[in-house]
Design an enzyme around this catalytic site. Structure first.
Site, PDB file in Angstrom:
ATOM      1  N   SER A 145      11.915 -28.280  12.884  1.00 35.00           N
ATOM      2  CA  SER A 145      11.280 -29.605  13.008  1.00 35.00           C
ATOM      3  C   SER A 145      12.080 -30.555  13.898  1.00 35.00           C
ATOM      4  O   SER A 145      11.664 -31.691  14.123  1.00 35.00           O
ATOM      5  CB  SER A 145      11.137 -30.216  11.607  1.00 35.00           C
ATOM      6  OG  SER A 145      12.435 -30.411  11.045  1.00 35.00           O
ATOM      7  N   THR A 146      13.210 -30.119  14.410  1.00 35.12           N
ATOM      8  CA  THR A 146      13.993 -30.998  15.291  1.00 35.12           C
ATOM      9  C   THR A 146      13.687 -30.721  16.759  1.00 35.12           C
ATOM     10  O   THR A 146      13.618 -31.638  17.581  1.00 35.12           O
ATOM     11  CB  THR A 146      15.508 -30.832  15.012  1.00 35.12           C
ATOM     12  OG1 THR A 146      15.748 -31.009  13.609  1.00 35.12           O
ATOM     13  CG2 THR A 146      16.335 -31.833  15.794  1.00 35.12           C
ATOM     14  N   ALA A 196      19.482 -26.240  13.276  1.00 32.10           N
ATOM     15  CA  ALA A 196      20.324 -25.452  12.354  1.00 32.10           C
ATOM     16  C   ALA A 196      20.128 -25.998  10.945  1.00 32.10           C
ATOM     17  O   ALA A 196      19.687 -27.125  10.757  1.00 32.10           O
ATOM     18  CB  ALA A 196      21.788 -25.537  12.759  1.00 32.10           C
ATOM     19  N   GLY A 212      17.987 -19.989  10.023  1.00 33.24           N
ATOM     20  CA  GLY A 212      17.044 -19.078   9.406  1.00 33.24           C
ATOM     21  C   GLY A 212      16.220 -19.718   8.308  1.00 33.24           C
ATOM     22  O   GLY A 212      15.422 -19.075   7.653  1.00 33.24           O
ATOM     23  N   GLU A 242      16.007 -16.411  17.691  1.00 33.44           N
ATOM     24  CA  GLU A 242      16.894 -17.535  17.997  1.00 33.44           C
ATOM     25  C   GLU A 242      18.263 -17.018  18.435  1.00 33.44           C
ATOM     26  O   GLU A 242      18.854 -17.496  19.398  1.00 33.44           O
ATOM     27  CB  GLU A 242      17.054 -18.439  16.766  1.00 33.44           C
ATOM     28  CG  GLU A 242      15.816 -19.244  16.452  1.00 33.44           C
ATOM     29  CD  GLU A 242      15.954 -20.022  15.160  1.00 33.44           C
ATOM     30  OE1 GLU A 242      16.676 -19.572  14.247  1.00 33.44           O
ATOM     31  OE2 GLU A 242      15.316 -21.093  15.060  1.00 33.44           O
TER      32      GLU A 242
END
Ligand code: DER
Length: 236
Positions: free
Chosen positions: A32-33, A88, A100, A108
């Protein structure tokens, strides 16, 4: 919200510091970042972005690139990446990350490793000292479905008594299935073991049936954290 503002702050600052005209092949992480990373890259203008190609780290990441009208690339065609920016779940004092939370950590890690520069962006909740302090769900481990039951036993023996298979919440009965068709085991370990994430990564990775481990050690060049007060903390 304060958390969304801090995600945007981290993402915009990281893009401004690390994505310049000469960077043409860009890896886009998951979570979401990273939407704020894409938002800031789009602001660099169509002309510049038309000369770039963007590699996704999974379905959600691909959708982000497509919806932003950016050029989608495949890591098969662009094995060397200029910069990859990703989120992260937690970052320790040495820039080791738990990743994860979104079950995307195999792709990733491939794009993190293939990048000249790998940058982490996160809100202040992820800025930690020892992994496992804030992200308590455990180390995400992508596993081959055939091996999951045996692996659960072996991860228990390794020291994670509470390790469990990640179940889908609503909308699907049974376990979460990754973009690669695998399962995820979440394995909490005690602080003692989390103090040496590279040692733990090696032990887990050696277990038969493990596809990839959500510990990214000695990979990030820098981590950007947006703070609630509007400042940015940079670890490098
Ligand atoms: O799964 C991942 O590794 C993602 O990067 C994710 O954990 C980041 O989470 P975010 O939604 O807080 O950016």
């Amino acid at each position: 919200s304060v958390i969304e503002k801090s995600k945007r702050l981290a993402a915009w600052t990281a893009v401004d510091h690390h994505i310049h005209e000469e960077h043409k092949v860009i890896g886009i992480g998951s979570g979401s970042t990273v939407p704020y990373v894409v938002e800031r890259i789009v602001q660099q203008g169509e002309k510049l972005n038309h000369e770039r190609v963007f590699l996704p780290t999974g379905f959600q990441s691909k959708e982000l690139i497509v919806k932003a009208n950016l050029r989608l690339g495949d890591v098969d065609q662009y094995p060397s990446i200029d910069v990859t920016i990703d989120g992260a779940d937690e970052v320790d004092h040495d820039l080791n990350c738990i990743k994860g939370g979104g079950a995307c950590h195999l792709r990733e890690k491939v794009l993190a490793e293939a990048a000249e520069t790998w940058i982490v962006v996160a809100d202040y909740r992820k800025n930690s000292d020892v992994l496992g302090t804030t992200y308590k769900q455990g180390v995400p481990i992508e596993v081959a479905p055939f091996a999951y039951a045996k692996l659960l036993q072996n991860v228990h023996l390794l020291g994670s008594e509470n390790a469990c298979l990640r179940m889908a919440k609503g909308g699907k009965a049974g376990p979460v299935v990754t973009d690669n068709g695998n399962f995820v085991i979440d394995a909490p370990f005690d602080e003692e073991m989390m103090r040496d994430p590279h040692e733990l990564l090696t032990k887990i990775k050696m277990l038969t049936g493990v596809v990839e481990v959500g510990l990214f050690c000695h990979m990030a060049q820098a981590a950007y954290f947006g703070n609630a007060d509007g400042s940015v903390t940079i670890k490098w």
